[in-house]
Design an enzyme around this catalytic site. Structure first.
Site, PDB file in Angstrom:
ATOM      1  N   ARG A  37       0.843  -1.208   0.000  1.00 18.86           N
ATOM      2  CA  ARG A  37       0.000   0.000   0.000  1.00 18.86           C
ATOM      3  C   ARG A  37       0.874   1.253   0.000  1.00 18.86           C
ATOM      4  NH1 ARG A  37      -4.338   0.257  -2.085  1.00 18.86           N
ATOM      5  NH2 ARG A  37      -5.326   1.754  -0.701  1.00 18.86           N
ATOM      6  N   ASN A 105     -16.992   4.830  14.893  1.00 19.60           N
ATOM      7  CA  ASN A 105     -18.406   4.954  15.220  1.00 19.60           C
ATOM      8  C   ASN A 105     -18.806   3.778  16.115  1.00 19.60           C
ATOM      9  OD1 ASN A 105     -20.905   6.138  15.028  1.00 19.60           O
ATOM     10  ND2 ASN A 105     -21.431   5.176  13.074  1.00 19.60           N
ATOM     11  N   ALA A 131     -17.539  11.817   4.664  1.00 23.14           N
ATOM     12  CA  ALA A 131     -16.550  11.774   3.579  1.00 23.14           C
ATOM     13  C   ALA A 131     -16.614  10.388   2.959  1.00 23.14           C
ATOM     14  CB  ALA A 131     -15.150  12.033   4.130  1.00 23.14           C
ATOM     15  N   LYS A 184     -25.586   8.525  19.416  1.00 24.60           N
ATOM     16  CA  LYS A 184     -25.390   8.269  17.977  1.00 24.60           C
ATOM     17  C   LYS A 184     -25.609   6.790  17.679  1.00 24.60           C
ATOM     18  CE  LYS A 184     -23.091   9.539  13.879  1.00 24.60           C
ATOM     19  NZ  LYS A 184     -21.999   8.692  13.404  1.00 24.60           N
ATOM     20  N   ASN A 188     -28.268   5.317  15.044  1.00 23.92           N
ATOM     21  CA  ASN A 188     -27.848   4.391  13.983  1.00 23.92           C
ATOM     22  C   ASN A 188     -28.615   3.061  14.074  1.00 23.92           C
ATOM     23  OD1 ASN A 188     -24.334   5.402  13.847  1.00 23.92           O
ATOM     24  ND2 ASN A 188     -26.124   6.234  12.851  1.00 23.92           N
ATOM     25  N   ASN A 192     -30.353   2.609  10.577  1.00 20.85           N
ATOM     26  CA  ASN A 192     -29.545   1.925   9.558  1.00 20.85           C
ATOM     27  C   ASN A 192     -29.994   0.497   9.235  1.00 20.85           C
ATOM     28  OD1 ASN A 192     -28.289   4.340  10.054  1.00 20.85           O
ATOM     29  ND2 ASN A 192     -26.231   3.530  10.215  1.00 20.85           N
ATOM     30  N   SER A 252     -25.206   4.801   6.102  1.00 16.60           N
ATOM     31  CA  SER A 252     -23.849   4.262   5.893  1.00 16.60           C
ATOM     32  C   SER A 252     -23.895   2.730   5.826  1.00 16.60           C
ATOM     33  CB  SER A 252     -22.919   4.727   7.008  1.00 16.60           C
ATOM     34  OG  SER A 252     -23.471   4.423   8.267  1.00 16.60           O
TER      35      SER A 252
END
Ligand code: NAD
Ligand code: KPL
Length: 305
Positions: A37, A105, A131, A184, A188, A192, A252
């Site tokens: 990488r 997260n 992002a 959070k 989620n 989600n 996500s």
């Protein structure tokens, strides 16, 4: 003490933080997974950050985990399921008094990391910035947001905290970081998994508000039971607000599943169910949701932990 920001993981959030810190003149070094990488990164010559439609290039130095030299400050920007093993490889390089900032997260990975490096300070972060990677080494800043940072074991603000505002990273130090992370996590968990199971964008859940409300009741009961009553307040109302505000977006977790990527379910719904079980709290709808999600991930050939 060195003021270098070592950044572990040059994915979406790691690159976003690296580019903003480097642009502000802070010393930054990326730590990439391995020599292969590193060679690919060196061939690309740096990171590209796309912001407001404009691309900027940052030739940030990089190294592999086996490089020499002590690490004093490490921003851990891997997925939750990679964080502990990635940090363990760097443990021999962590200097006395090193500080880690954990961007993951959900909950659970922070303790897994701390177990690997018991003598370092672990600062937890909760981020609502967005992002995504457009390509290798190229990241798009997709959503303005905010970052809360805190250390459940020590309320003292770290010396380097002003680096963040100087780099244009919106952030606040909080003594209630666990409340932020639990809140959070609850949001989620309420949104989600249902977007995956109903195969819809967040707004699609407006047709399933009864199911959402039942989950919020159970999540609020869990939060109260595990000492987070503030995180439970008006949870259903906030979940509905988020569904409306992000109606056109895909969650996500939905995006991970659609792209065939491993999800962070173990640190979200999985963590909620494990915590409820530890407290002897029966949450039948949440447990059923977890089982349905696990079945759905397995049917797609994706890891379910
Ligand atoms: P990502 O998959 O884009 O990036 C993770 C990076 O870590 C990858 O480049 C991967 O190759 C690298 N990595 C994994 N193992 C490594 C190792 N051993 N050594 C070096 N590098 C390694 O993930 P992301 O979207 O940036 O998410 C990171 C964390 O931030 C997650 O917990 C996510 O939930 C959280 N988060 C992300 C966003 C976002 O908008 N992307 C927003 C809020 C929170
Ligand atoms: O954070 C989110 C995600 O998609 O992960 C929101 C938009 C709040 C939905 O849960």
């Amino acid at each position: 003490m060195s003021s270098t920001w070592h950044i572990l993981g040059a994915g979406s959030l790691g690159s976003l933080w690296a580019c903003r810190l480097a642009r502000a003149g802070k010393a930054v070094r990326l730590i990439l997974r391995d020599d292969r990488r590193l060679a690919a990164y060196q061939a690309a010559g740096g990171l590209t950050l796309v912001e407001h439609g404009q691309a900027s290039h940052y030739a940030i130095p990089a190294e592999s985990p086996g490089a020499h030299g002590p690490i004093h400050r490490l921003l851990v920007a891997c997925k939750a399921y990679d964080a502990a093993s990635a940090v363990a490889r760097l443990a021999p390089r962590l200097a006395e008094g090193a500080e880690l900032v954990l961007l993951q997260n959900g909950l659970g990975s922070q303790d897994e990391v701390a177990d690997q490096v018991p003598r370092t300070r672990c600062i937890f972060a909760s981020s609502t910035e967005g992002a995504f990677r457009e390509d290798d080494w190229r990241v798009r800043f997709a959503g303005q947001g905010f970052n809360w940072l805190g250390d459940p074991a020590n309320p003292t603000v770290p010396q380097w905290f002003d680096d963040l505002s100087e780099a244009g990273i919106p952030a606040e130090w909080t003594v209630d970081i666990l409340t932020r992370l639990w809140r959070k996590l609850a949001l989620n968990c309420a949104i989600n998994p249902l977007t995956v199971l109903h195969d819809c964008h967040n707004g699609g859940l407006l047709e399933h508000l009864g199911e959402v409300a039942t989950l919020c009741d159970e999540l609020a009961a869990l939060l109260r039971r595990c000492g987070q009553p503030q995180a439970a307040e008006m949870l259903d109302e906030e979940v509905q607000r988020v569904i409306l505000a992000t109606a056109a977006n895909y969650s996500s977790m939905y995006q991970d599943v659609r792209h065939g990527r491993r999800t962070e379910v173990h640190y979200l719904l999985g963590h909620a169910c494990r915590t409820a079980a530890r407290h002897g709290l029966g949450l039948p709808h949440l447990e059923r949701l977890h089982q349905r999600l696990v079945d759905s991930l397995q049917a797609r050939g994706l890891p379910s932990d």
